[in-house]
Design a protein around this motif. Structure first.
Motif: not given
Length: 358
Positions: A229-255
């Motif tokens: 239940q990270a999100d209702n369905n899709h997660i690519d507005t919540l978290v996206l990996p941009l390269r190995p070792g780096t994530l783009l996150l919506r907010h710190p709670g996603v971690v």
């Protein structure tokens, strides 16, 4: 030849969706459950789009295609609808939709194209519009698999999450002679690929059944890590990996929702979106996403990201972290529920391998 194991290796070939023929949202039970829409437009069965919104969306998509081609990426397109395709199954009827958010119902895992089971009835035959491209890859040697297709009667859907949010507004399912119980229904956009590891969002029993199928089908090649239940369905507005070792996150709670190995990656947090970066809509326009939709960026390689030119604060943050940002306009993302990651299905990424990033 199809080859894509991650979200960041150099992009060589991609399918970009089309908005042509998009006329309306079909506001049936499947749509309402997917988007959790039970408090608006409850007296309507169909919500037409304003023509100029569709025309502007199409302009913006063609702008994306042009930029990708300028970046030496080969772009494939689906069959375009001239008008909405009406269809009927033995159990229900609907108007079909164009293949706009092409990442929703297909995922490339290595050398395999895998079509997932639709969650919205109007999208049941949407992947037919991608078949010319899929056949091209199949003839070149790609594997091609289709998850079992759902019957999609009212009792096929798990309504627990929606009833928890809207207990008095979610209707009871209508019985049907064709009921088979809760079915696997699942969008590929609930997955993110990290080499041989795939994180996947599961929010209901439909999703859980589908992930069980994925695990059995691909257990010898991929490891699936469930986010509950990270999100209702899709997660690519919540978290996206941009390269190995780096994530783009919506907010710190996603971690806290992520598998432990990903919690050690560097994190870029999206700035709070400004309502001024979005068009003003009329009261009868149905918006379907949060203001964080612009987190849905597309990586061209480990250093280059395509982002919405309408999100200047996000672009500034990405540039501050060393990324080259290619701005592309996308105005009506809230009406059509998709960004650049949604609009694209990356089929070939150079040097993409089943590495163990975990």
């Amino acid at each position: 030849m199809v080859n894509s194991y991650d979200e960041w290796s150099p992009l060589r070939e991609v399918i970009v969706g089309s908005a042509q023929g998009y006329e309306a949202h079909e506001l049936d039970l499947s749509f309402r459950l997917f988007f959790n829409v039970f408090d608006e437009f409850t007296d309507r069965a169909r919500k037409p789009f304003k023509r100029h919104h569709v025309e502007e969306l199409s302009e913006d998509i063609e702008g994306l295609v042009s930029v990708l081609e300028e970046l030496s990426v080969t772009v494939h397109r689906p069959i375009a609808l001239g008008e909405a395709a009406k269809f009927r199954t033995p159990y229900w009827s609907s108007d079909g939709t164009p293949a706009l958010n092409v990442r929703d119902q297909a995922i490339v895992l290595g050398d395999e194209i895998l079509e997932t089971s639709p969650q919205v009835r109007a999208r049941h035959f949407e992947n037919d519009l991608l078949k010319p491209v899929f056949y091209q890859y199949f003839k070149a040697g790609a594997k091609w698999t289709v998850m079992p297709r759902p019957v999609m009667t009212d009792r096929s859907f798990d309504p627990v999450q929606a009833k928890r949010r809207q207990p008095t507004l979610v209707p009871n399912p209508e019985p049907s002679a064709f009921d088979v119980g809760v079915e696997m229904m699942f969008d590929a956009a609930q997955c993110l690929r990290f080499g041989r590891d795939v994180i996947v969002n599961v929010s209901n029993e439909n999703h859980a059944l589908a992930v069980t199928w994925l695990q059995r089908h691909l257990a010898d090649r991929f490891r699936f890590h469930v986010l509950n239940q990270a999100d209702n369905n899709h997660i690519d507005t919540l978290v996206l990996p941009l390269r190995p070792g780096t994530l783009l996150l919506r907010h710190p709670g996603v971690v806290d929702l992520l598998p432990e190995p990903l919690r050690r990656w560097d994190k870029i947090y999206a700035p709070e979106p400004s309502p001024e970066d979005f068009p003003d809509y009329d009261d009868d326009d149905l918006t379907l996403t949060s203001l964080y939709i612009d987190v849905n960026v597309l990586s061209v390689d480990e250093n280059t990201v395509i982002a919405n030119s309408q999100a200047p604060a996000l672009i500034k943050v990405l540039e501050a972290h060393g990324f080259t940002v290619v701005p592309v306009r996308h105005r009506h993302r809230r009406l059509f529920s998709g960004g650049f990651h949604c609009f694209t299905l990356d089929t070939v990424r150079a040097d993409s391998r089943p590495d163990d990033y975990f």
